[in-house]
Scaffold this motif. Structure first.
Motif, PDB file in Angstrom:
ATOM      1  N   ALA A  34       0.936  -1.229   0.039  1.00 28.06           N
ATOM      2  CA  ALA A  34       0.142   0.110  -0.026  1.00 28.06           C
ATOM      3  C   ALA A  34       0.935   1.274  -0.252  1.00 28.06           C
ATOM      4  N   SER A  35       2.195   1.031   0.172  1.00 22.81           N
ATOM      5  CA  SER A  35       2.949   2.273   0.354  1.00 22.81           C
ATOM      6  C   SER A  35       4.736   1.942  -0.062  1.00 22.81           C
ATOM      7  N   ALA A  36       5.314   2.925  -0.059  1.00 26.11           N
ATOM      8  CA  ALA A  36       6.854   2.486  -0.369  1.00 26.11           C
ATOM      9  C   ALA A  36       7.431   1.333   0.341  1.00 26.11           C
ATOM     10  N   VAL A  37       8.146   0.695  -0.175  1.00 23.39           N
ATOM     11  CA  VAL A  37       8.811  -0.709   0.409  1.00 23.39           C
ATOM     12  C   VAL A  37      10.422  -0.408   0.478  1.00 23.39           C
ATOM     13  N   GLY A  45       5.845  -1.105   5.885  1.00 22.24           N
ATOM     14  CA  GLY A  45       5.011  -0.215   4.886  1.00 22.24           C
ATOM     15  C   GLY A  45       5.371   1.100   5.204  1.00 22.24           C
ATOM     16  N   GLY A  46       5.260   2.080   4.198  1.00 23.98           N
ATOM     17  CA  GLY A  46       5.472   3.510   4.727  1.00 23.98           C
ATOM     18  C   GLY A  46       4.477   4.217   5.102  1.00 23.98           C
ATOM     19  N   MET A  47       4.365   5.521   5.180  1.00 24.53           N
ATOM     20  CA  MET A  47       3.333   6.237   5.944  1.00 24.53           C
ATOM     21  C   MET A  47       2.003   6.015   5.406  1.00 24.53           C
ATOM     22  N   LYS A  48       1.567   5.379   4.397  1.00 25.50           N
ATOM     23  CA  LYS A  48       0.256   5.189   4.214  1.00 25.50           C
ATOM     24  C   LYS A  48      -0.049   3.699   4.279  1.00 25.50           C
ATOM     25  N   ASP A  49       0.860   3.134   4.854  1.00 23.64           N
ATOM     26  CA  ASP A  49       0.692   1.508   5.269  1.00 23.64           C
ATOM     27  C   ASP A  49       0.918   1.407   6.748  1.00 23.64           C
ATOM     28  N   GLY A  50       2.149   0.989   7.103  1.00 29.07           N
ATOM     29  CA  GLY A  50       2.387   0.879   8.565  1.00 29.07           C
ATOM     30  C   GLY A  50       2.330  -0.467   8.986  1.00 29.07           C
ATOM     31  N   THR A  98       1.400 -10.678   9.870  1.00 29.04           N
ATOM     32  CA  THR A  98       1.196  -9.316   9.682  1.00 29.04           C
ATOM     33  C   THR A  98       1.015  -8.597  10.915  1.00 29.04           C
ATOM     34  N   ARG A  99       1.398  -7.411  11.041  1.00 32.37           N
ATOM     35  CA  ARG A  99       1.042  -6.532  12.514  1.00 32.37           C
ATOM     36  C   ARG A  99       0.997  -5.162  11.783  1.00 32.37           C
ATOM     37  N   ASP A 100      -0.049  -4.198  12.459  1.00 28.25           N
ATOM     38  CA  ASP A 100      -0.142  -2.995  12.127  1.00 28.25           C
ATOM     39  C   ASP A 100       0.647  -2.105  13.081  1.00 28.25           C
ATOM     40  N   THR A 101       1.617  -1.423  12.642  1.00 24.83           N
ATOM     41  CA  THR A 101       2.544  -0.844  13.777  1.00 24.83           C
ATOM     42  C   THR A 101       1.811   0.703  13.939  1.00 24.83           C
ATOM     43  N   LYS A 102       0.691   1.121  13.313  1.00 23.59           N
ATOM     44  CA  LYS A 102       0.346   2.260  13.145  1.00 23.59           C
ATOM     45  C   LYS A 102       1.421   3.730  13.065  1.00 23.59           C
ATOM     46  N   SER A 103       2.522   3.345  12.299  1.00 22.00           N
ATOM     47  CA  SER A 103       3.247   4.275  12.047  1.00 22.00           C
ATOM     48  C   SER A 103       4.172   4.005  10.892  1.00 22.00           C
ATOM     49  N   GLN A 104       4.875   4.890  10.194  1.00 27.60           N
ATOM     50  CA  GLN A 104       5.669   4.631   9.203  1.00 27.60           C
ATOM     51  C   GLN A 104       6.739   3.975   9.696  1.00 27.60           C
ATOM     52  N   ILE A 105       7.033   2.802   8.919  1.00 29.49           N
ATOM     53  CA  ILE A 105       8.310   1.704   9.194  1.00 29.49           C
ATOM     54  C   ILE A 105       9.481   2.314   8.207  1.00 29.49           C
ATOM     55  N   CYS A 106      10.495   2.754   8.792  1.00 30.87           N
ATOM     56  CA  CYS A 106      11.840   3.495   8.054  1.00 30.87           C
ATOM     57  C   CYS A 106      12.726   2.323   7.709  1.00 30.87           C
ATOM     58  N   SER A 107      12.999   1.620   8.726  1.00 30.93           N
ATOM     59  CA  SER A 107      13.946   0.649   8.805  1.00 30.93           C
ATOM     60  C   SER A 107      13.578  -0.749   9.576  1.00 30.93           C
ATOM     61  N   LEU A 108      14.374  -1.816   9.035  1.00 35.06           N
ATOM     62  CA  LEU A 108      14.004  -3.021   9.944  1.00 35.06           C
ATOM     63  C   LEU A 108      15.330  -3.901   9.808  1.00 35.06           C
TER      64      LEU A 108
END
Length: 330
Positions: A212-215, A232-237, A252-262
């Motif tokens: 749904a957003s940038a990978v 997921g990016g800002m529109k995904d999370g 899968t888990r909704d972090t309710k936040s932009q994920i920038c790195s892992l």
């Protein structure tokens, strides 16, 4: 680290803070680094930690090399230009060769031990935001959606190209067994490519998985070669763990936040994510349940890049607030 590059100050200033060594993961970092010159760009990969315990961090037109054991800066790679910046860094898996991607499409190789630039490799026409090594093959991705394979042993280094529909490549990772290459793009597409460095632009991915957003946040599991985690990016999370052999989600888990790195934590079979708003924290997740076990708060800006030391005992986090932190782990 202190210095001045073309009139712009670049510095790392280390501040040791007390930690409770009896806790599993201290909730305060053991070292804080104040940074200037950091680009707050979600799509860049400007941090890498190698097997020789050297950390590379790109700040503007220079890449600073930091010793992970002594907490001291050692060298600096400099483009000597005010018109371009370093957009990605990647250590070769064995040795002290550092690949540097630039904003004008160049890929450079530097031997940090001898302090010499080994070669310049051209071919991209825009920002090189992601790179990944597969032995002597260096794969680099640009904002025009092209992935180039470079065989660094030969003079005619450009041996293959993959086309990602002209969308910005913001992540590239070869699998731990070097059989598959995962690429993530700004349009939310995760592609899985075969190990075929001589591929042409007509090559199709083995799998194309939409998000749904940038990978950008992406990493292969160190102990299961076909398991891949994406954020997921800002529109995904959403944090997702994939079985690439089937193309299906394990959890899968909704972090309710932009994920920038892992990245993965092999000692404890966990995952760590660097997050954006609203809390700009790092989160640790149990695998495979993706139960949130720990939150680390040390930044006031999104955690753009995180890296794990070669002995898996330290975590380095780099954030948009101009701070980097070193955390003791296990």
């Amino acid at each position: 680290w202190k210095g001045c590059q073309n009139g712009t100050p670049n510095e790392f200033t280390a501040h040791r803070v007390s930690t409770n060594t009896e806790t599993f993961i201290p909730l305060e970092p053991e070292v804080r680094l104040h940074i200037t010159g950091l680009r707050n760009d979600y799509y860049l990969n400007i941090l890498d930690w190698n097997q020789e315990n050297l950390i590379a961090v790109a700040l503007g037109s220079a890449a600073h090399i930091w010793n992970g054991k002594t907490h001291r800066s050692t060298e600096r790679v400099n483009l000597n230009s005010s018109l371009k910046y370093i957009s990605s860094v990647a250590w070769i898996k064995e040795g002290t060769c550092l690949a540097v991607g630039t904003s004008d499409g160049e890929v450079q190789l530097w031997d940090i031990e001898t302090k010499k630039r080994l070669r310049n490799m051209f071919g991209h026409l825009s920002v090189v935001g992601a790179m990944s090594w597969n032995h002597h093959i260096l794969s680099s991705g640009s904002r025009l959606g092209l992935i180039h394979h470079h065989d660094v042993r030969i003079s005619q280094h450009h041996v293959g190209t993959l086309c990602h529909k002209k969308q910005s490549i913001c992540s590239l990772k070869w699998s731990t067994n070097n059989k598959l290459l995962a690429s993530g793009s700004s349009d939310g597409l995760l592609n899985i490519w075969p190990n075929d460095p001589g591929a042409t632009v007509h090559c199709k991915p083995l799998k194309a998985i939409p998000h749904a957003s940038a990978v950008k946040a992406m990493n292969w599991c160190p102990w299961q070669s076909e398991i891949l985690a994406t954020g997921g990016g800002m529109k995904d999370g959403f944090l997702r763990v994939w079985d690439i052999s089937t193309g299906k989600i394990i959890e899968t888990r909704d972090t309710k936040s932009q994920i920038c790195s892992l990245f993965w934590l092999p000692k404890t079979n966990e995952l760590m994510t660097g997050q954006g708003l609203p809390k700009n924290q790092m989160k640790i997740w149990k695998y495979p349940t993706l139960t949130n076990s720990t939150d680390l708060y040390g930044h006031k800006g999104r955690v753009l890049n995180i890296a794990l030391s070669p002995d898996h005992s330290r975590i380095f986090s780099l954030a948009a607030d101009g701070m980097a932190c070193v955390w003791k782990y296990c």
